[in-house]
Design a protein around this motif. Structure first.
Motif, short mmCIF file in Angstrom:
data_model
loop_
_atom_site.label_atom_id
_atom_site.label_comp_id
_atom_site.label_asym_id
_atom_site.label_seq_id
_atom_site.Cartn_x
_atom_site.Cartn_y
_atom_site.Cartn_z
N ALA A 64 0.84 -1.20 0.00
CA ALA A 64 0.00 0.00 0.00
C ALA A 64 0.87 1.25 0.00
O ALA A 64 0.55 2.25 -0.67
N TRP A 65 1.99 1.21 0.73
CA TRP A 65 2.91 2.37 0.75
C TRP A 65 3.42 2.64 -0.67
O TRP A 65 3.44 3.78 -1.12
N GLN A 66 3.80 1.59 -1.36
CA GLN A 66 4.32 1.75 -2.72
C GLN A 66 3.23 2.27 -3.66
O GLN A 66 3.48 3.13 -4.49
N GLN A 67 2.01 1.80 -3.51
CA GLN A 67 0.91 2.21 -4.39
C GLN A 67 0.44 3.63 -4.11
O GLN A 67 0.09 4.35 -5.03
N GLN A 68 0.44 4.03 -2.83
CA GLN A 68 -0.19 5.30 -2.46
C GLN A 68 0.76 6.42 -2.07
O GLN A 68 0.39 7.58 -2.15
N ILE A 69 1.98 6.07 -1.63
CA ILE A 69 2.89 7.09 -1.11
C ILE A 69 4.15 7.23 -1.96
O ILE A 69 4.51 8.31 -2.38
N ASP A 70 4.85 6.12 -2.21
CA ASP A 70 6.16 6.17 -2.87
C ASP A 70 6.29 5.07 -3.92
O ASP A 70 6.76 3.97 -3.61
N PRO A 71 5.88 5.36 -5.16
CA PRO A 71 5.95 4.33 -6.21
C PRO A 71 7.37 3.94 -6.61
O PRO A 71 7.56 2.95 -7.33
N SER A 72 8.38 4.66 -6.10
CA SER A 72 9.76 4.34 -6.47
C SER A 72 10.35 3.18 -5.67
O SER A 72 11.38 2.64 -6.06
N ILE A 73 9.71 2.81 -4.55
CA ILE A 73 10.31 1.73 -3.76
C ILE A 73 10.05 0.38 -4.43
O ILE A 73 9.04 0.18 -5.09
N GLN A 74 10.98 -0.52 -4.22
CA GLN A 74 10.93 -1.83 -4.85
C GLN A 74 10.12 -2.79 -3.98
O GLN A 74 10.40 -2.94 -2.79
N VAL A 75 9.10 -3.41 -4.58
CA VAL A 75 8.34 -4.45 -3.89
C VAL A 75 8.27 -5.66 -4.80
O VAL A 75 8.61 -5.59 -5.98
N TYR A 76 7.85 -6.76 -4.27
CA TYR A 76 7.83 -8.02 -5.02
C TYR A 76 6.43 -8.58 -5.05
O TYR A 76 5.58 -8.19 -4.26
#
Length: 104
Positions: free
Chosen positions: A92-104
């Motif tokens: 959710a953080w990647q989707q809503q706050i920081d799209p630059s972070i790497q998730v899997y």
């Protein structure tokens, strides 16, 4: 179980609030991307419970919010009353706050 949104966590960080962020993902997940919380994998949460504050708000997070919910329930059974689960976790953080972070 108390929950907070990623927007609420972002506001807490921006205001410089005094809280503890615990990331219960495995070390390799934490190394890939993290929100600068303390990494205590779920399997060791009760063993390392002494590292978790009882005196200030504690936000528990994982990838999606499921493991952190398990950790929260385990800690509440030990007497913790100051815990909140991060809804949606780092996804959710990647989707809503920081799209630059790497998730899997």
């Amino acid at each position: 179980m108390k929950e907070i949104t990623v927007q609420e966590l972002q506001e807490m960080k921006e205001r410089g609030e005094d809280f503890q962020l615990i990331d219960v993902r495995e070390d390799f997940e934490y190394q890939m991307s993290n929100l600068e919380g303390e990494n205590i994998p779920l399997g060791g949460i009760l063993i390392e419970a002494d590292k978790i504050s009882k005196d200030k708000p504690v936000v528990i997070m994982c990838r999606s919010g499921k493991r952190s919910a398990v950790a929260l329930h385990q800690l509440e059974a030990q007497g913790y009353t100051n815990l909140a689960n991060l809804q949606g976790g780092i996804l959710a953080w990647q989707q809503q706050i920081d799209p630059s972070i790497q998730v899997y």
